[in-house]
Motif scaffolding. Structure first.
Motif, PDB file in Angstrom:
ATOM      1  N   ARG A   1       0.799  -1.209   0.000  1.00  0.00           N
ATOM      2  CA  ARG A   1       0.000   0.000   0.000  1.00  0.00           C
ATOM      3  C   ARG A   1       0.845   1.279   0.000  1.00  0.00           C
ATOM      4  O   ARG A   1       0.387   2.352   0.334  1.00  0.00           O
ATOM      5  CB  ARG A   1      -0.908   0.010   1.243  1.00  0.00           C
TER       6      ARG A   1
ATOM      7  N   PRO B   1      -8.360   1.223  -1.321  1.00  0.00           N
ATOM      8  CA  PRO B   1      -7.479   1.493  -2.465  1.00  0.00           C
ATOM      9  C   PRO B   1      -6.439   2.549  -2.115  1.00  0.00           C
ATOM     10  O   PRO B   1      -6.613   3.325  -1.166  1.00  0.00           O
ATOM     11  CB  PRO B   1      -8.434   1.999  -3.547  1.00  0.00           C
TER      12      PRO B   1
ATOM     13  N   TYR C   1     -10.114   4.088 -11.707  1.00  0.00           N
ATOM     14  CA  TYR C   1      -9.119   3.198 -11.107  1.00  0.00           C
ATOM     15  C   TYR C   1      -8.612   2.241 -12.177  1.00  0.00           C
ATOM     16  O   TYR C   1      -9.389   1.510 -12.796  1.00  0.00           O
ATOM     17  CB  TYR C   1      -9.717   2.420  -9.948  1.00  0.00           C
TER      18      TYR C   1
ATOM     19  N   ILE D   1      -6.769  -1.956  -9.555  1.00  0.00           N
ATOM     20  CA  ILE D   1      -7.292  -2.456  -8.282  1.00  0.00           C
ATOM     21  C   ILE D   1      -7.741  -3.900  -8.480  1.00  0.00           C
ATOM     22  O   ILE D   1      -7.919  -4.367  -9.608  1.00  0.00           O
ATOM     23  CB  ILE D   1      -8.461  -1.603  -7.746  1.00  0.00           C
TER      24      ILE D   1
ATOM     25  N   GLU E   1     -10.326  -4.237  -3.298  1.00  0.00           N
ATOM     26  CA  GLU E   1     -10.586  -2.805  -3.399  1.00  0.00           C
ATOM     27  C   GLU E   1     -11.952  -2.549  -4.028  1.00  0.00           C
ATOM     28  O   GLU E   1     -12.661  -1.608  -3.644  1.00  0.00           O
ATOM     29  CB  GLU E   1      -9.498  -2.128  -4.245  1.00  0.00           C
TER      30      GLU E   1
END
Length: 363
Positions: free
Chosen positions: A65, A208, A258, A261, A265
């Motif tokens: 992350r 996310p 996005y 992901i 997420e």
């Protein structure tokens, strides 16, 4: 306890495919069985490099992350999910080698997803390559997806499916096709994702890297030439909402899109949205499970030869969502709210019947 093999599109980089596979395996193991996905890969999609995959997973875990540009380039959430949550056999490409991979499996479960769709016909997903003298073949909620079988394939479907001990499908249209064209009886059951309580999916969720900066609509569009922009934009402006989402097309001009992901997420974003707008079957399912305000766009035109809208219409039969299905010019503001108490009542009844079918098929 039995050893159960599962044959489906478990490795597609698609949220719905991965989550339906996760749900089916979870339920089978809740019944007390051991299970593995038969890791069959059709060669037309290319060979899998195990070394490459392991490197990708290692990169995902190490980068994780971290708020860095590296995440977009070296984070592989679908590969990570596949290897963390789905038990798989060794990879097999050759139909003649499938039997050896399944040698210790008493049951082979085929499904769910559109593995029986004739426009992507692959006989392996109808039991070819597995000997019924050694294994019981069961189908759980595969989808034919279309309105008919090509005449050239009817006999092939019929011969292969006669080898199954228990047959279920995901849509009423599929049941009708099998009865009419192949003289095969089947049950209509829920998609595996409905078999788990929503709490299972909440435990999977992760935030996310770039979370939404306010209240938002979550869009999930799979149509290549999606033209839902006017409806989405109008609703967002009138209700003071941001637009975030995932789409096949580049929609970055009008929503925060996005690009990288995974299923976890995806679930997080649905759960925290004010509303979901989607043309996806599984996008609709998870919106229902999370009790979201929802608009479902019909992805296929009525005269499309591979029209797969029957999947959405089957959800209407189960749960009465017709008033949430719109076309690209749909008036979303005047839609009545879904009665989620009635949805839960219908879900509990349908889930009970579907679980009974699967449990009895693996008796």
């Amino acid at each position: 306890m039995s050893n159960v093999g599962i044959l489906t599109w478990h490795y597609y980089k698609n949220f719905g495919s991965l989550l339906q596979a996760y749900a089916l395996q979870t339920i089978i193991e809740k019944f007390g069985h051991k299970s593995k996905f038969v890791n069959y890969r059709n060669l037309k999609f290319g060979k899998l490099s195990n070394t490459h995959t392991l490197i990708k997973i290692a990169l995902s875990k190490s980068i994780g992350r971290i708020d860095s540009q590296l995440v977009d380039r070296f984070y592989y959430p679908t590969d990570e999910f596949l290897h963390q949550y789905l038990n798989q056999t060794s990879v097999v490409y050759d139909i003649s080698k499938i039997e050896s991979v399944c040698s210790n499996m008493e049951y082979i479960v085929y499904g769910s997803d559109q593995i029986w769709a004739p426009n992507v016909f692959d006989s392996v997903y109808l039991g070819d390559g597995v000997k019924s003298s050694f294994h019981s073949k069961v189908s759980y909620a595969p989808s034919i997806g279309m309105t008919s079988l090509p005449s050239s394939l009817i006999e092939r479907y019929k011969v292969l499916l006669m080898d199954f001990s228990d047959v279920s499908v995901r849509e009423e249209e599929g049941k009708t096709i099998l009865e009419k064209d192949c003289a095969i009886s089947s049950k209509v059951v829920l998609d595996p994702t409905f078999l788990l309580e929503v709490s299972y999916y909440m435990k999977l969720e992760i935030e996310p890297k770039c979370k939404p900066l306010g209240k938002y609509i979550f869009c999930y569009f799979l149509k290549n030439d999606n033209n839902y922009f006017p409806v989405v934009k109008k609703y967002a402006e009138e209700h003071g909402l941001l637009i975030y989402g995932v789409a096949t097309d580049d929609c970055s001009e009008w929503m925060k899109q996005y690009k990288n992901i995974g299923p976890r997420e995806f679930l997080w974003l649905i759960n925290r949205s004010e509303m979901v707008m989607t043309d996806s079957y599984h996008g609709t399912i998870f919106s229902l499970l999370y009790h979201k305000h929802l608009a479902v766009f019909e992805r296929f035109e009525k005269d499309d030869p591979i029209n797969q809208n029957s999947r959405i219409f089957q959800l209407d039969r189960w749960f009465g969502i017709k008033n949430r299905i719109v076309d690209k010019k749909g008036d979303i503001d005047h839609m009545p709210e879904l009665d989620y108490q009635q949805f839960e009542n219908n879900l509990q009844e349908a889930r009970k019947k579907s679980l009974f079918f699967l449990k009895e098929a693996l008796r």
